[in-house]
Design a protein around this motif. Sequence first.
Motif, mmCIF file in Angstrom:
data_model
loop_
_atom_site.group_PDB
_atom_site.id
_atom_site.type_symbol
_atom_site.label_atom_id
_atom_site.label_comp_id
_atom_site.label_asym_id
_atom_site.label_seq_id
_atom_site.Cartn_x
_atom_site.Cartn_y
_atom_site.Cartn_z
ATOM 1 N N SER A 38 45.291 48.065 52.544
ATOM 2 C CA SER A 38 45.300 48.421 51.130
ATOM 3 C C SER A 38 46.702 48.845 50.705
ATOM 4 O O SER A 38 47.399 49.542 51.450
ATOM 5 N N THR A 43 40.443 53.785 48.394
ATOM 6 C CA THR A 43 40.629 52.357 48.646
ATOM 7 C C THR A 43 39.319 51.581 48.569
ATOM 8 O O THR A 43 39.275 50.392 48.885
ATOM 9 N N GLU A 84 32.381 49.771 48.380
ATOM 10 C CA GLU A 84 31.913 48.438 48.802
ATOM 11 C C GLU A 84 30.424 48.460 49.169
ATOM 12 O O GLU A 84 29.676 47.543 48.812
ATOM 13 N N TYR A 131 43.853 49.283 41.941
ATOM 14 C CA TYR A 131 43.424 48.516 43.111
ATOM 15 C C TYR A 131 41.930 48.202 43.045
ATOM 16 O O TYR A 131 41.505 47.076 43.304
ATOM 17 N N ALA A 184 41.111 45.542 40.504
ATOM 18 C CA ALA A 184 41.553 44.212 40.918
ATOM 19 C C ALA A 184 40.714 43.655 42.066
ATOM 20 O O ALA A 184 40.599 42.435 42.232
ATOM 21 N N THR A 185 40.103 44.557 42.848
ATOM 22 C CA THR A 185 39.416 44.137 44.079
ATOM 23 C C THR A 185 37.918 43.958 43.903
ATOM 24 O O THR A 185 37.318 43.018 44.430
ATOM 25 N N TYR A 186 37.294 44.872 43.147
ATOM 26 C CA TYR A 186 35.834 44.855 43.009
ATOM 27 C C TYR A 186 35.463 44.479 41.581
ATOM 28 O O TYR A 186 35.619 45.280 40.659
#
Length: 264
Positions: free
Chosen positions: A3, A44, A49, A70, A73-75
Amino acid sequence: MASPVRAKKHLGQHFLVDKNIARKISETLSFEGFEQVLEIGPGTGVLTEFLIQTGKPITAMDVDTESIEYLNATYLQSNLTVVEADFLKADLQERFGNAQLGIIGNFPYNISSQIVFKAIEARGQVLEFAGMFQKEVAQRICQGPGNKSYGILSVLTQAFFETEYLFTVPPGVFNPPPKVDSGVMRMRRKEHFQLPCDEDLFFKVVKTAFNQRRKTLRNSLKSFDLSDKLKEDAIFELRPERLSVSGFVELTQKIAQDGLSDHR
């Protein structure tokens, strides 16, 4: 891939990197009886998740802009809302309406007790609360009377919630590793969580008693201007760590009956 979010010392961040432990923590909530999940300090997203996979509406709340960017952008899942906000200053009713909440997180150790006090304050809305603390703090929340770590946090939490210490987490599964062990605990709101006494007075009695925990209640509660007759009651010979939650409720009732409920 590592990350890009850097752990910031001033925020008390230690990022969990072990996904098995993250999954285990995510399973500490029952996901029953509450409409929304609030994750505090997602960092992170290692816990996020697994929370997303439950299908419940998840709100991930953090003060770290780098973490927020972050996560966004990720989830990209539709059941996740990422919010840049300070939980300690957040108005839960304004954000969630009257929805019942399950709160979870790998809590920053430097504000973990304050987070629990905020959850107690919002007890009408918080059905479950679980997560990771410094081990000593998690144990203190769950500690019973007669132990030196039993104190204000123990009594006020257990007055409204059933508490349970679940498991210990070693330093090596974090980046950077903390200098102490961590502990995961769970709180579930009691079915009958209104106390049979003046709750504001109860809070004041508990805090005042433990502020001088080495003294007997007769001496530590002098500021309440108790009548001589009441001070003769055997309960005042005890130190605060000897009293259970029900003992503090009884003590609060006695003080209120003594005509001092206006000393709140």
